[in-house]
Design an enzyme around this catalytic site. Structure first.
Site, short mmCIF file in Angstrom:
data_model
loop_
_atom_site.label_atom_id
_atom_site.label_comp_id
_atom_site.label_asym_id
_atom_site.label_seq_id
_atom_site.Cartn_x
_atom_site.Cartn_y
_atom_site.Cartn_z
N CYS A 2 -3.13 -23.23 -24.75
CA CYS A 2 -3.00 -22.03 -25.52
C CYS A 2 -1.62 -21.38 -25.43
O CYS A 2 -1.00 -21.16 -26.44
CB CYS A 2 -4.08 -21.10 -25.02
SG CYS A 2 -4.25 -19.70 -25.99
N ARG A 27 -3.80 -14.06 -25.65
CA ARG A 27 -4.17 -15.15 -26.56
C ARG A 27 -5.53 -15.76 -26.21
O ARG A 27 -6.08 -16.50 -26.99
CB ARG A 27 -3.11 -16.25 -26.50
CG ARG A 27 -1.74 -15.79 -26.96
CD ARG A 27 -0.71 -16.84 -26.65
NE ARG A 27 -0.98 -18.05 -27.41
CZ ARG A 27 -0.38 -18.37 -28.53
NH1 ARG A 27 0.51 -17.56 -29.04
NH2 ARG A 27 -0.66 -19.49 -29.15
N TRP A 76 -6.69 -23.22 -22.92
CA TRP A 76 -7.95 -22.90 -23.60
C TRP A 76 -8.59 -24.24 -23.88
O TRP A 76 -8.07 -25.04 -24.66
CB TRP A 76 -7.64 -22.15 -24.90
CG TRP A 76 -8.81 -21.61 -25.63
CD1 TRP A 76 -9.57 -20.53 -25.30
CD2 TRP A 76 -9.33 -22.10 -26.88
NE1 TRP A 76 -10.54 -20.34 -26.26
CE2 TRP A 76 -10.42 -21.26 -27.23
CE3 TRP A 76 -9.00 -23.15 -27.73
CZ2 TRP A 76 -11.16 -21.46 -28.39
CZ3 TRP A 76 -9.74 -23.34 -28.89
CH2 TRP A 76 -10.81 -22.50 -29.20
N ASN A 102 0.50 -27.82 -25.63
CA ASN A 102 -0.43 -27.15 -26.54
C ASN A 102 -0.69 -28.08 -27.71
O ASN A 102 0.23 -28.79 -28.13
CB ASN A 102 0.20 -25.87 -27.11
CG ASN A 102 0.01 -24.69 -26.21
OD1 ASN A 102 -0.68 -24.79 -25.19
ND2 ASN A 102 0.61 -23.58 -26.57
N GLY A 103 -1.89 -28.03 -28.28
CA GLY A 103 -2.18 -28.90 -29.42
C GLY A 103 -3.17 -29.97 -29.00
O GLY A 103 -3.74 -29.92 -27.90
N GLU A 487 -17.17 -8.42 -41.77
CA GLU A 487 -16.17 -8.14 -40.74
C GLU A 487 -16.79 -7.35 -39.57
O GLU A 487 -16.50 -7.62 -38.41
CB GLU A 487 -14.99 -7.39 -41.38
CG GLU A 487 -13.90 -6.90 -40.43
CD GLU A 487 -13.20 -8.02 -39.64
OE1 GLU A 487 -13.43 -9.21 -39.90
OE2 GLU A 487 -12.44 -7.66 -38.72
N LYS A 491 -16.84 -8.67 -35.76
CA LYS A 491 -16.26 -7.89 -34.64
C LYS A 491 -17.27 -7.77 -33.52
O LYS A 491 -16.94 -7.93 -32.36
CB LYS A 491 -15.87 -6.48 -35.08
CG LYS A 491 -14.60 -6.25 -35.84
CD LYS A 491 -13.32 -6.55 -35.14
CE LYS A 491 -12.95 -8.00 -35.23
NZ LYS A 491 -12.12 -8.47 -36.26
N GLU A 494 -18.06 -11.28 -31.70
CA GLU A 494 -17.01 -11.92 -30.92
C GLU A 494 -16.69 -11.18 -29.62
O GLU A 494 -16.29 -11.80 -28.65
CB GLU A 494 -15.74 -12.15 -31.75
CG GLU A 494 -15.02 -10.90 -32.17
CD GLU A 494 -13.81 -11.19 -33.04
OE1 GLU A 494 -13.21 -12.26 -32.92
OE2 GLU A 494 -13.46 -10.31 -33.84
N HIS A 510 -33.95 -11.89 -49.90
CA HIS A 510 -34.06 -13.35 -50.06
C HIS A 510 -34.12 -14.06 -48.71
O HIS A 510 -33.86 -15.25 -48.64
CB HIS A 510 -32.89 -13.87 -50.89
CG HIS A 510 -32.85 -13.28 -52.27
ND1 HIS A 510 -33.78 -13.56 -53.23
CD2 HIS A 510 -32.00 -12.37 -52.82
CE1 HIS A 510 -33.51 -12.88 -54.33
NE2 HIS A 510 -32.43 -12.14 -54.10
N LYS A 609 -6.36 -16.09 -29.41
CA LYS A 609 -5.76 -15.20 -30.42
C LYS A 609 -5.25 -16.00 -31.61
O LYS A 609 -5.32 -15.56 -32.73
CB LYS A 609 -4.62 -14.39 -29.77
CG LYS A 609 -3.95 -13.40 -30.72
CD LYS A 609 -4.92 -12.30 -31.15
CE LYS A 609 -4.34 -11.39 -32.20
NZ LYS A 609 -5.42 -10.64 -32.88
C1 F6R Z 1 -11.36 -12.19 -35.46
C2 F6R Z 1 -10.13 -12.94 -35.45
C3 F6R Z 1 -10.13 -14.33 -36.01
C4 F6R Z 1 -8.85 -14.54 -36.83
C5 F6R Z 1 -8.76 -15.99 -37.31
C6 F6R Z 1 -7.55 -16.21 -38.18
O1 F6R Z 1 -11.19 -10.93 -34.90
O2 F6R Z 1 -9.13 -12.48 -34.98
O3 F6R Z 1 -11.26 -14.56 -36.78
O4 F6R Z 1 -8.86 -13.65 -37.91
O5 F6R Z 1 -8.69 -16.85 -36.20
O6 F6R Z 1 -6.37 -15.90 -37.51
P1 F6R Z 1 -5.03 -15.63 -38.27
O7 F6R Z 1 -5.19 -14.40 -39.06
O8 F6R Z 1 -4.00 -15.47 -37.17
O9 F6R Z 1 -4.77 -16.83 -39.13
#
Ligand code: F6R
Length: 614
Positions: A2, A27, A76, A102-103, A487, A491, A494, A510, A609
């Site tokens: 990560c 992150r 991660w 990373n990757g 959304e 929130k 997660e 439905h 992140k």
């Molecule tokens: C939720 C969240 C993730 C990101 C998703 C895309 O709170 O942060 O669902 O929105 O991983 O990330 P970005 O916007 O950086 O491409």
């Protein structure tokens, strides 16, 4: 994946690397480690937090002393569970080469089998370890090669993505880094250099950085750095000035970054609009797309690709652009778009939305769209990120660094950008000058409304206390508030680990209605708009099945108060503006439920992140 840090200079490397890893904690990660170069190659790595690693280091720092070169990593887990042995750095059997990565190395299994057949013994279950073993093998076949030459040769053997750092006692005094699909930044100090996967660990030392692009490598010594392509062609890179301060990535008195970022929203909203919204003149100035505006207006169709919260912003963008500019819009998960052979051509515009600008699926969708000849525009928060650089034009959200893993201020900033874009696309076509001025005036008032909603924090905390032990939640909304329901549910799940689902309210009958009983709290966004009466009926349906209702309603609405168990009143605004307001109480509700349950809101389990792998 990560997070990656590296240091080469004159100072003790270990404390600098640990401080850098602390900066990358936002992150999300499950283990951490560092490797250094002094007379030997001491290393520490373990499952758990950077704080735990720091304690291990402080218990016996002596072996790390005198090292002024080192690399560090927060992991991660993707391949292999979170454990000490799967943590990075990975070393070869002789303990004189160390890498962090990373990757994902996609052909690792094949490479591993080849190496095992030659007698290599693997210490971990990771894909990353094949890199260090490959480097070792190549070096054993030709001891005269430099570190950069063996890294380059190893990278030719592998398929997949990497942000890689390597150090070795066989060719000491340098760090070799390489990038393909996973970001790397080099910070340039006075006689010292910093390496990181994003600018957060670098900014306290220097604001001069070089961003590596895919397919590039760098050799960094105390006296300088040299960038070449993986194919070994020398190149010149621009040095970029970072424009964010340390203060912006610190908590500023709030208990968590997430709370700080929720409360920053009124200021961020001003920043997003600054210089762009000219209500009196009835126009929007979006410098990053100015030269492309005519082409955008002529698009036969706009396709928005994104992931997670950014995808929710994209759904609101669909409503806004179709409403104001009357251009057909489709919204796709970037991960689906990239693999479903979409029908896209030069008449289409693809808009990718990403806070980090590094999300692997969104980047792949961008590249697929470009290959098919579409015009590709970006909406990104991180300046200089890969997506920002690879799109033809774009709009920065200017939300500042978002540290909390759960996206909050970046979301509202994205929606404001989409609102401004929709109006820019409408100008001279689908709305009058007066309508434009009115719409912009309404947008300008959003920060003030947002501040008033934030004053409801205490009330929302009290509501959260009544529901913190719920096991499921349903979120309902219609029209512009439907993506907000999605959304709100995202929130909550997660950061609190409560199962939550968002639905368009009319869809409830439905299926989801079967779930409703006294143990199912239902959050209903019931502001006054064209579907207000219908949403009241939806609340009645929930009530008659004993569901408990938390309503988000327009100020002064007594009718909702009669039906719901709790009402959070927000200022009234037009339907197009509403998502910017209705989302704020939902962010606060999730935050408080999660903290009351003792969850680590800034670093929720299993989440990163920036998701730079598939
Ligand atoms: C939720 C969240 C993730 C990101 C998703 C895309 O709170 O942060 O669902 O929105 O991983 O990330 P970005 O916007 O950086 O491409």
């Amino acid at each position: 994946m990560c997070g990656i840090v590296g240091y080469i200079g004159k100072r003790e490397a270990a404390p600098l690397l640990l401080a850098g890893l602390h900066r990358l904690e936002y992150r999300g990660y499950d283990s951490a480690g560092i490797a250094l170069q002094n007379g030997g190659m001491p290393y520490l790595k373990q499952k758990g937090s950077v704080g735990d690693l720091q304690k291990t280091y402080e218990a016996s720092p002596a072996k790390m002393l005198g090292a002024t070169i080192g690399i560090g990593h927060t992991r991660w887990a993707t391949h292999g569970d979170p454990s000490d042995r799967n943590s990075h750095p990975h070393l070869n059997a002789d303990g004189d080469i160390a890498i962090i990565h990373n990757g994902i190395i996609e052909n690792y299994s094949l490479v591993k089998q080849e190496l095992q057949a030659e007698g290599y013994v693997f210490q971990s279950d990771t894909d990353s370890e094949v890199l260090v073993q490959l480097i070792d093998r190549i070096w054993k076949s030709d001891a005269s090669l430099s570190l950069e030459a063996v890294v380059r040769a190893a990278l030719r053997h592998v398929e997949g993505a990497y942000g890689l750092c390597a150090i070795s006692l066989r060719d000491p005094g340098k760090i070799v880094v390489a990038r393909k699909g996973s970001p790397l930044v080099i910070g340039i100090g006075e006689g010292e250099y910093f390496i990181a996967s994003d600018a957060a660990p670098i900014v306290e030392h220097t604001n001069r950085v070089v961003y590596l692009s895919d397919g590039e490598m760098a050799v960094i010594t105390r006296s300088g750095y040299q960038v070449r392509t993986i194919e070994n062609v020398a190149m010149e890179k621009d040095v970029v000035e970072l424009d964010f301060s340390l203060e912006k990535i610190e908590k500023g008195g709030y208990e968590h970054f997430m709370l700080k970022e929720i409360f920053e929203q009124p200021a961020v909203m001003h920043d997003v609009m600054r210089g762009r919204v000219r209500s009196d003149e009835g126009r929007v100035v979006l410098g990053g797309i100015e030269d492309y505006l005519d082409r955008l207006k002529q698009a036969k169709r706009i396709v928005i690709c994104a992931c997670g919260t950014s995808w929710h912003a994209g759904l609101i963008g669909e409503y806004l652009i179709e409403d104001f500019a009357r251009i057909p819009v489709e919204v796709d998960y970037a991960s689906e778009f990239r693999y479903r052979n979409p029908i896209i051509g030069p008449d289409d515009v693809v808009i990718v939305i990403s806070q980090s600008g590094e999300t692997a699926d969104t980047l792949a969708a961008l590249r697929a769209a470009k290959e098919k000849g579409a015009m590709v525009m970006g909406i990104c928060n991180v300046v200089g990120s890969t997506i920002a650089r690879e799109t033809m034009c774009g709009i920065y959200t200017h939300a500042g660094p978002e540290v909390g893993v759960a996206s909050t201020k970046a979301f509202t900033a994205q929606v404001i950008v989409l609102y401004m874009l929709a109006l820019a696309l409408s100008k001279g076509r689908t709305i009058s000058h007066d309508e434009m001025r009115l719409s912009l005036r309404e947008l300008s008032r959003v920060p003030e409304h947002a501040s008033r909603i934030l004053e409801l924090d205490r009330q929302i905390q009290e509501i959260a206390a009544s529901y913190k032990d719920a096991r499921n939640f349903l979120y309902l909304g219609r029209g512009y508030n439907f993506p907000v329901a999605l959304e709100g549910a995202l929130k909550l799940k997660e950061i609190s680990y409560i199962h939550a689902e968002g639905y368009p309210a009319a869809e409830m009958k439905h299926g989801p209605i079967a779930l409703i009983d006294e143990d199912m709290p239902v959050v209903v966004i019931a502001t006054r708009d064209s579907s207000y009466n219908k949403i009241l009926s939806n609340i009645e349906e929930v009530r008659s099945r004993k569901g408990r209702v938390i309503a988000i309603a327009s100020e002064g609405d007594a009718e909702v108060a009669r039906l719901a168990d709790h009402v959070i009143y927000i200022p009234q605004a037009s339907a197009q503006i509403m998502p910017l307001l209705t989302v704020i109480p939902l962010q606060l509700l999730s935050y408080h439920i999660a903290t009351l349950r003792g969850c680590n809101v800034d670093r929720p389990r299993n989440l990163a992140k920036s998701v730079t792998v598939e």
